[in-house]
Design an enzyme around this catalytic site. Structure first.
Site, short mmCIF file in Angstrom:
data_model
loop_
_atom_site.label_atom_id
_atom_site.label_comp_id
_atom_site.label_asym_id
_atom_site.label_seq_id
_atom_site.Cartn_x
_atom_site.Cartn_y
_atom_site.Cartn_z
N SER A 261 -9.94 -47.68 19.55
CA SER A 261 -9.94 -46.04 19.48
C SER A 261 -10.95 -45.54 20.17
O SER A 261 -11.86 -45.88 20.73
CB SER A 261 -10.22 -45.88 17.97
OG SER A 261 -11.77 -46.16 17.71
N LYS A 262 -10.54 -44.07 20.64
CA LYS A 262 -11.34 -43.25 21.35
C LYS A 262 -12.63 -43.16 20.88
O LYS A 262 -13.72 -43.00 21.62
CB LYS A 262 -10.62 -41.85 21.32
CG LYS A 262 -11.37 -40.93 22.20
CD LYS A 262 -10.20 -40.65 23.38
CE LYS A 262 -11.22 -39.78 24.27
NZ LYS A 262 -10.78 -40.25 25.89
#
Ligand code: GLU
Length: 502
Positions: A261-262
């Site tokens: 994930s970012k």
């Protein structure tokens, strides 16, 4: 399919940056196609107009090309199966949708969003898997909606979607190249919307039509699309088409094994490019996210050509692949160590020139921008930098005067007699005709020996005054590269600026 030339595709939606997972999908498609002497195609899937981002298509293709993934057919290059942008193919989808309506594999649905949501909530409450309740399935297709009512709605111009009718009581089975046999029960498959009320097809419908018309032999994509397979296979069945072979790639994971994930770091390839990672290292890194050559191979550094030669879908694992930036950093260093000097010079020069426009250098510009000088800096620094741009930023003392001196180092290394010793040694350096590492070293040793001092009493202060920092390459070689004039000037400046701190 025997004897057919392999054709693969990367089919991104132009919604923004290129995700590292997308780069891996593109790379595996590319590697597989090239290994099989086949073709790799880029198709843009922009049927979700609400999520479309201006300029994203161009930048996706540019980033892929930067990485060395060049398509044989694409929106920009064209090709005999175009157009390669789905929003330019609406007539094609409409025609095939009409065929499904005529063949009673699809039907109009006039349900409103509110109605669908209500139905969904009800099913959840009942502990059921939410699915469309088939209210608009026509009588002649086994439903309860009279044709007259459907006709009336159509005549009144009410908005509708078109859904596929999933046959009852069947099971959909297929063989995934990576996962082996996979089976789905039709009871779990929803009557998927094929055409949206804005006249655009859904991803599922458009991609099946295009994958068939563009004659792809293999579909290689992320695991998140695995659950779409039964819908896609049913569509192939309705049309009487042979489906391509499929391979679903393992998920990319953060170090804690959660989905990449970012939140936990950069996932946009563009961010890595901006930070200075090279295409070689990124490609090498991404290739290893799920693939390995197999037992017995210790190789970790692969060029694109080697990857093409060695890649196989059979050696892609099922288990999620952990995204470890340390590995990427390590690879980047390996590449810098072995990259030919000319290649590095070509990268460094423009960065240096841009710096020189901002900052004044006391060194002769023609010298420090010459290939000869840059080659020497590279040889001294290539083991020490993490990124190509660091040949300029991290080694700036090869081009600019030190702006400050490392305070810790000064405190530790600058003794009460350092200035005097440096001053005396300057006189010796001044007389050197050959300003070479060996010569400087020999004279430094000759200078300290009669004083019963260690070479270190001069080595450290010399490094501080000439570079501003306390670490770096071999001091003598560094002095040789900097040149006599610069070294003498910097020693002088150091003596004037630094004072002993008791
Ligand atoms: N447009 C889809 C995506 O954004 C493509 C999925 C597929 O490869 O079928 O990932």
């Amino acid at each position: 399919m025997i004897g057919q030339r392999v054709r693969t595709r990367f089919a991104p939606s132009p919604t923004g940056y290129l995700h590292v997972g997308g780069l891996r999908t593109a790379l595996y498609n590319y590697l597989f196609a090239k290994k099989m002497q086949g073709e790799f195609i880029i198709r843009i899937e922009d049927t979700d107009q609400g999520r479309k981002v201006e300029g994203a298509q161009k930048s996706l293709i540019k980033t892929l090309e930067w990485a060395g993934i060049v398509a044989d057919e694409s929106p920009e290059k064209g090709g005999k199966f175009g157009p390669y942008v789905q929003s330019e193919r609406l007539d094609i989808y409409a025609g095939y949708c009409q065929q499904l309506l005529d063949d009673q594999h699809a039907y109009y649905c006039f349900a409103s969003h509110e109605e669908l949501e209500e139905n969904r909530q009800l099913q959840i409450k009942q502990g059921l898997q939410p699915k469309y309740n088939r209210k608009w399935l026509p009588e002649e297709m086994g439903g309860s909606m009279p044709p007259s009512l459907i006709r009336k709605k159509l005549d009144e111009g009410d908005p509708y979607v078109i859904r596929m009718k999933v046959p009852d009581y069947i099971s959909v089975w297929f063989e995934d190249i990576i996962r082996g046999p996979v089976e789905f029960d039709s009871a779990t498959i929803d009557d998927q919307v094929l055409m949206k009320s804005d006249g655009f097809p859904t991803y599922h419908f458009a991609s099946v039509i295009d994958d068939h018309l563009m004659e792809f032999t293999h579909i290689i994509r992320g695991e998140e699309w695995l659950s779409s397979m039964p819908k896609h296979l049913l569509l192939y069945e309705f049309f009487g088409w042979e489906p391509p072979k499929v391979a679903h790639l393992p998920l990319l994971l953060n170090a804690d094994r959660s989905k990449l994930s970012k939140r936990q770091g950069d996932v946009a390839v563009e961010d890595y490019v901006r930070k200075g990672y090279s295409a070689d290292a990124i490609i090498n890194f991404v290739a290893m996210l799920g693939w390995n050559e197999g037992e017995g191979s210790e190789q970790e550094v692969y060029s694109m050509d080697q990857l093409i030669e060695k890649f196989s879908l059979e050696r892609v694992g099922k288990a999620g692949a952990v995204f470890n930036v340390d590995k990427l950093n390590w690879l980047e260093k390996q590449y810098i160590k072995s990259r030919p000097g000319e290649k590095l010079i070509a990268v460094i020069k423009p960065i240096l020139q841009a710096e020189l426009e901002q900052k004044k250098s006391l060194m002769p510009i023609e010298t420090i921008t010459s290939d000869d000088y840059l080659a020497k800096v590279i040889e001294l620094m290539r083991e020490r930098v993490g990124f190509e741009h660091e040949f300029v930023t991290f080694s700036s003392y090869f081009f600019f005067e030190p702006e400050s001196y490392d305070e810790e180092a000064v405190k530790k290394r600058w003794a009460v007699d350092t200035s005097v010793l440096l001053h005396e040694f300057t006189a010796i350096l001044y007389t050197l005709e050959e300003f070479s590492a060996e010569n400087i070293e020999a004279h430094l040793k000759e200078f300290v020996a009669p004083k019963s001092l260690k070479a270190a009493v001069l080595i450290h202060p010399l490094r501080i005054v000439t570079s501003g920092v306390s670490f770096g390459p071999s001091l003598y070689h560094m002095l040789e590269v900097l040149g006599k004039e610069t070294v003498l000037r910097r020693i002088q400046k150091g003596i004037e600026t630094i004072s002993f701190q008791p």
